[in-house]
Design a protein around this motif. Structure first.
Motif, PDB file in Angstrom:
ATOM      1  N   THR A  73      -3.879  -0.548   0.598  1.00  0.00           N
ATOM      2  CA  THR A  73      -3.231  -0.753  -0.787  1.00  0.00           C
ATOM      3  C   THR A  73      -3.977  -1.366  -1.937  1.00  0.00           C
ATOM      4  O   THR A  73      -4.384  -2.486  -1.812  1.00  0.00           O
ATOM      5  CB  THR A  73      -1.906  -1.306  -0.659  1.00  0.00           C
ATOM      6  N   THR A  93      -3.354   5.893   3.715  1.00  0.00           N
ATOM      7  CA  THR A  93      -3.328   5.601   5.126  1.00  0.00           C
ATOM      8  C   THR A  93      -4.695   5.954   5.920  1.00  0.00           C
ATOM      9  O   THR A  93      -5.107   7.215   5.896  1.00  0.00           O
ATOM     10  CB  THR A  93      -2.433   6.538   6.086  1.00  0.00           C
ATOM     11  N   SER A 113      -3.239   3.589  12.928  1.00  0.00           N
ATOM     12  CA  SER A 113      -3.416   3.749  11.632  1.00  0.00           C
ATOM     13  C   SER A 113      -3.283   2.650  10.836  1.00  0.00           C
ATOM     14  O   SER A 113      -2.539   1.953  11.250  1.00  0.00           O
ATOM     15  CB  SER A 113      -2.693   4.894  10.948  1.00  0.00           C
ATOM     16  N   ALA A 150      -2.079   3.625  -2.639  1.00  0.00           N
ATOM     17  CA  ALA A 150      -1.966   3.529  -1.113  1.00  0.00           C
ATOM     18  C   ALA A 150      -2.548   4.585  -0.399  1.00  0.00           C
ATOM     19  O   ALA A 150      -2.398   6.004  -0.664  1.00  0.00           O
ATOM     20  CB  ALA A 150      -0.172   3.335  -0.638  1.00  0.00           C
ATOM     21  N   THR A 181      -2.572   0.880   6.650  1.00  0.00           N
ATOM     22  CA  THR A 181      -2.668   1.389   5.218  1.00  0.00           C
ATOM     23  C   THR A 181      -2.987   0.225   4.441  1.00  0.00           C
ATOM     24  O   THR A 181      -3.101  -0.800   4.422  1.00  0.00           O
ATOM     25  CB  THR A 181      -1.050   1.467   4.812  1.00  0.00           C
TER      26      THR A 181
END
Length: 207
Positions: free
Chosen positions: A74, A46, A70, A44, A72
């Motif tokens: 993954t 960010t 932001s 992950a 994320t």
């Protein structure tokens, strides 16, 4: 008497990656500048989104709060093509091994990677045209898409248009009398038509 060098996992892996990357279309147009960071922090990451500010008027100071947005990213998919080969197969030259095993395997893997990339694109709700109707002309593909991106102040550089075969060849047919055919170098790029309306136009049958 010539000496035969056995193919090793390292040789096979390097050759596989070259073939895989050469077969990718949509996935090769994705921004990959953050991929090296996944090795350090896991699956992950960010990513900071661009800051947006408002313009103030007058002589007075109007301080704005900075709240950096932001998102994320993954890594949640693992795809692979598994098969076995004999020790006799490992005595083949790299070219023979690639032709018999790696090229067909990497073609299938590249097709799946492109499909997964395009599946994620479906979640984007900002679109022009009619969903399900193939763009077959400059006005229905490049013009409408480019105008929408300009309206939203999208950067001018690195724009890509990825079409299905029907849209790709329809657009190509409409341009035959308007520009010189791409050079031999451009023709070597898989699925690449030309740069039209500030877009690099590609074809992907997974669209």
């Amino acid at each position: 008497m010539s000496t035969q060098v056995l193919l090793t996992p390292t040789i096979i892996t390097k050759e596989s990656l070259v073939i895989l990357e050469n077969n990718l279309v949509m996935a090769n147009r994705v921004n990959r500048k953050f991929e090296n960071q996944f090795v350090k922090i896991g699956n992950a990451l960010t990513i900071r989104k661009p800051n947006k500010f408002t313009v103030a008027s007058g002589a007075g100071l109007q301080v704005q709060n900075i709240n950096e947005p932001s998102v994320t990213i993954t890594v949640d998919k693992q795809k692979h093509v598994d098969f076995q080969f004999t020790s006799q197969d490992l005595t083949l030259t790299v070219e023979e091994f690639s032709e018999r095993y790696l090229k067909p395997a990497m073609a299938s893997l590249a097709n799946q990677v492109d499909y997964d990339c395009l599946t994620d694109v479906r979640g984007i709700s900002n679109y022009v045209g009619t969903p399900g109707v193939n763009p077959v002309a400059f006005s229905s593909s490049v013009q409408l898409t480019g105008r929408r991106m300009d309206d939203n102040a999208a950067p001018q550089e690195n724009r890509t248009l990825c079409l299905n075969p029907n849209g790709y060849w329809g657009l190509a047919n409409g341009q035959t009398n308007l520009f010189v055919m791409p050079t031999a170098k451009d023709a070597l790029v898989k699925g690449y038509l030309a740069t039209i309306g500030n877009y690099e136009v590609y074809m992907d049958q997974n669209v």
